[in-house]
Scaffold this motif. Sequence first.
Motif, short mmCIF file in Angstrom:
data_model
loop_
_atom_site.label_atom_id
_atom_site.label_comp_id
_atom_site.label_asym_id
_atom_site.label_seq_id
_atom_site.Cartn_x
_atom_site.Cartn_y
_atom_site.Cartn_z
N LEU A 199 0.96 -1.26 -0.02
CA LEU A 199 -0.12 -0.07 -0.07
C LEU A 199 0.87 1.26 -0.05
O LEU A 199 0.48 2.47 0.54
N GLY A 200 2.03 1.13 -0.67
CA GLY A 200 3.04 2.26 -0.53
C GLY A 200 3.40 2.71 0.78
O GLY A 200 4.20 3.86 0.83
N ALA A 201 3.34 2.00 1.65
CA ALA A 201 3.56 2.63 3.14
C ALA A 201 4.60 1.64 3.53
O ALA A 201 4.51 0.42 3.89
N ALA A 202 5.72 1.99 4.33
CA ALA A 202 6.71 1.54 4.94
C ALA A 202 6.27 0.92 6.34
O ALA A 202 6.74 -0.05 7.00
N SER A 203 5.10 1.51 6.74
CA SER A 203 4.51 1.07 8.07
C SER A 203 3.79 -0.14 7.79
O SER A 203 3.21 -0.83 8.86
N VAL A 204 3.45 -0.92 6.64
CA VAL A 204 2.48 -2.05 6.44
C VAL A 204 3.68 -3.18 6.54
O VAL A 204 4.70 -3.37 5.95
N LYS A 205 3.12 -4.10 7.12
CA LYS A 205 3.86 -5.31 7.57
C LYS A 205 3.82 -6.33 5.95
O LYS A 205 2.61 -6.31 5.54
N CYS A 232 -3.20 -12.09 -20.09
CA CYS A 232 -2.16 -10.83 -20.00
C CYS A 232 -0.83 -11.18 -19.35
O CYS A 232 -0.66 -11.95 -18.56
N VAL A 233 0.04 -10.60 -19.84
CA VAL A 233 1.52 -10.59 -19.29
C VAL A 233 1.73 -9.77 -18.31
O VAL A 233 1.96 -8.57 -18.54
N ILE A 234 1.44 -9.98 -16.90
CA ILE A 234 1.70 -9.31 -15.71
C ILE A 234 3.04 -9.17 -15.60
O ILE A 234 3.90 -10.11 -14.81
N PHE A 235 4.03 -7.99 -15.79
CA PHE A 235 5.37 -8.06 -15.79
C PHE A 235 5.74 -7.28 -14.68
O PHE A 235 7.09 -7.37 -14.23
N SER A 236 4.98 -6.39 -14.08
CA SER A 236 5.67 -5.68 -12.75
C SER A 236 3.93 -4.99 -11.88
O SER A 236 3.03 -4.82 -12.83
N LYS A 237 4.39 -4.79 -10.94
CA LYS A 237 3.27 -3.98 -10.11
C LYS A 237 3.97 -2.34 -10.27
O LYS A 237 5.16 -2.27 -10.59
N THR A 238 3.11 -1.42 -10.12
CA THR A 238 3.36 0.12 -10.07
C THR A 238 3.36 0.70 -8.62
O THR A 238 2.56 0.21 -7.69
N THR A 239 3.88 1.79 -8.42
CA THR A 239 4.22 2.53 -7.19
C THR A 239 3.04 3.15 -6.88
O THR A 239 1.95 3.44 -7.51
N MET A 240 2.66 3.60 -5.56
CA MET A 240 1.61 4.42 -5.06
C MET A 240 2.15 5.09 -3.91
O MET A 240 3.11 4.81 -3.19
N PRO A 241 1.54 6.32 -3.22
CA PRO A 241 1.93 6.78 -2.15
C PRO A 241 1.20 6.14 -1.09
O PRO A 241 0.37 5.16 -1.10
N ASP A 242 1.47 6.54 0.55
CA ASP A 242 1.15 5.95 1.54
C ASP A 242 -0.34 5.65 1.40
O ASP A 242 -1.03 6.64 1.58
N TYR A 243 -0.92 4.34 1.60
CA TYR A 243 -2.64 4.16 1.58
C TYR A 243 -3.27 4.61 0.76
O TYR A 243 -4.37 5.00 0.80
N GLY A 244 -2.63 5.24 -0.22
CA GLY A 244 -3.38 5.65 -1.51
C GLY A 244 -3.90 6.92 -1.17
O GLY A 244 -4.93 7.60 -2.08
N MET A 245 -3.45 7.75 -0.42
CA MET A 245 -4.29 8.87 0.41
C MET A 245 -3.59 10.23 -0.27
O MET A 245 -3.68 11.37 0.38
N SER A 258 0.22 11.83 -5.56
CA SER A 258 1.62 12.16 -5.69
C SER A 258 2.46 10.88 -5.97
O SER A 258 1.92 9.75 -5.56
N GLY A 259 3.45 11.03 -6.29
CA GLY A 259 4.53 10.11 -6.47
C GLY A 259 5.43 9.81 -5.23
O GLY A 259 6.23 9.13 -5.17
N LEU A 260 5.11 10.54 -4.09
CA LEU A 260 5.72 10.34 -2.91
C LEU A 260 5.09 9.25 -1.98
O LEU A 260 3.89 9.20 -1.97
N SER A 261 6.31 8.45 -1.64
CA SER A 261 5.88 7.36 -0.67
C SER A 261 7.16 7.19 0.14
O SER A 261 8.20 7.29 0.01
N SER A 262 6.61 6.55 1.41
CA SER A 262 7.57 6.24 2.39
C SER A 262 8.23 4.83 2.36
O SER A 262 9.20 4.27 2.60
N PHE A 263 7.51 4.11 1.27
CA PHE A 263 7.99 2.55 0.94
C PHE A 263 8.50 2.64 -0.35
O PHE A 263 9.85 2.08 -0.53
#
Length: 472
Positions: free
Chosen positions: A100-106, A125-138, A141-146
């Motif tokens: 969830l884009g958050a360093a606080s998530v286990k 589909c050829v799923i080749f990657s996941k993509t980034t997100m900010p903390d908890y989707g809140m 922005s492209g800013l994230s702790s994770f």
Amino acid sequence: MHKPKGDAITSLHDLSAVDLLAGYRGKQFSPSEVLEDIISQVATWEPHIKALYLYDPEGARKVARAATERWQQSEPVGTLDGVPVTIKDNVATKGQPVPLGAASVKLAPAEKDAPPAARLREAGCVIFSKTTMPDYGMLSSGLSSFHPLTRNPWDVSKNPGGSSAGAGAAGAAGYGPLHLGTDIGGSVRLPASWCGLVALKPSLGRVPIDPPYVGRVAGPMTRTVDDAALMMSVLSRPDRRDGMSLPALEVNWKALEKSPRKLRIGLMLDAGSGQKVEKEVREVAVEAAKAFESAGAVITEIDGILTPEMLEGLDNFWRARTWDELSKLSQADRGKTLPYILNWAEAGAKLSGVDVVRGFNQTMAIRAAAAKLLCEVDYVISPVSPVVNFPAEFAAPLNDPAKPFEHICFTVPWNMSENPALSINGGYDKKGFPIGVQIIGRRFDDIGVLGMGKAFEGLRGPQKPWPTPPKK
């Protein structure tokens, strides 16, 4: 390289999913060749934009080889066999963590694919990657702790938006044609606007999702309306895990030809609350309305429906909801959260139960206002974002946790009212940065909104070439 039309030469990684499938069918190229071109594109762009998480070229190569063999036998397994796709971090994929884009998530491996990921995998589909997100989707922005800071390919000093930040950046950078995002307040439409893409926020329940929540949807992020519709034909298939999902819809997602003639379109240039619309954003929305008017639509300027009370209510509700999650963590884990998000959410601890219920009740006020408006018009055209862009390092355009949602004033109403809303590139600022236009329809008219987007693709001016990687 591929020559799809006329004399223009298009790289495989730039082809639409529709063109890829035609090429596979005609044996002009294979899924393996397409994937290799995307892998090469990722190698060139990724050091600059950091859009990907759990990038797995080797695993994708195996899936692409199997798809190549099926196409050689003219026996595709599904609608999107061999088409590369990325999936947002918060959509579970079996065996992979969901941070969830958050360093606080286990971090723990997901037991199974969430419904949108399952549908895409079933379709080949050829799923080749996941993509980034900010903390908890809140954040938008492209800013994230994770994740590392995700940047915008059109200008790497600018933000791609969010919360489907990596998906937006990947789409603009040419990491293949299909990207899956989620949206609870603008999270597919805002990055699509700032990255020059098409993104549909479907009617609530049209795309089954797990976990479901008020206003939360998954939706396609693509370069063309046809590709968004193609993706919807797969994503909208039923899944009983979502107790808010709609009955299966018998619709031809390819039937997008729609004439704007005699349609009543409301032009909304002021959301009623939130940030002031910048001049170039306003001009692009007005030009979009004029384009529809030239095709026979009847345009009326309309007032926005979002009041300051509605925006403040949503803010209070979401602060309390996020604080509920963060309060369950140890102090050490909670401290890993992005400071902006922690600062914002901590205010939720001071809200009374009445404050929070009053905030949630604004979702019903928004729904009522949207329904009333769409009794008077068939579609609404508006900006997606009030601003052209903002710095990559910012958590939001204002970068102020006391005013976190001023920039979602044009997008969030349609999550709460459950209406389908499409972001599509409408033009550019003086420096060539994309500016999106939003098209909103009545509840369940997803195909009509896509049809209006398809009509707009034919009406708008020529599009600028997609960005190229910065020189080293």
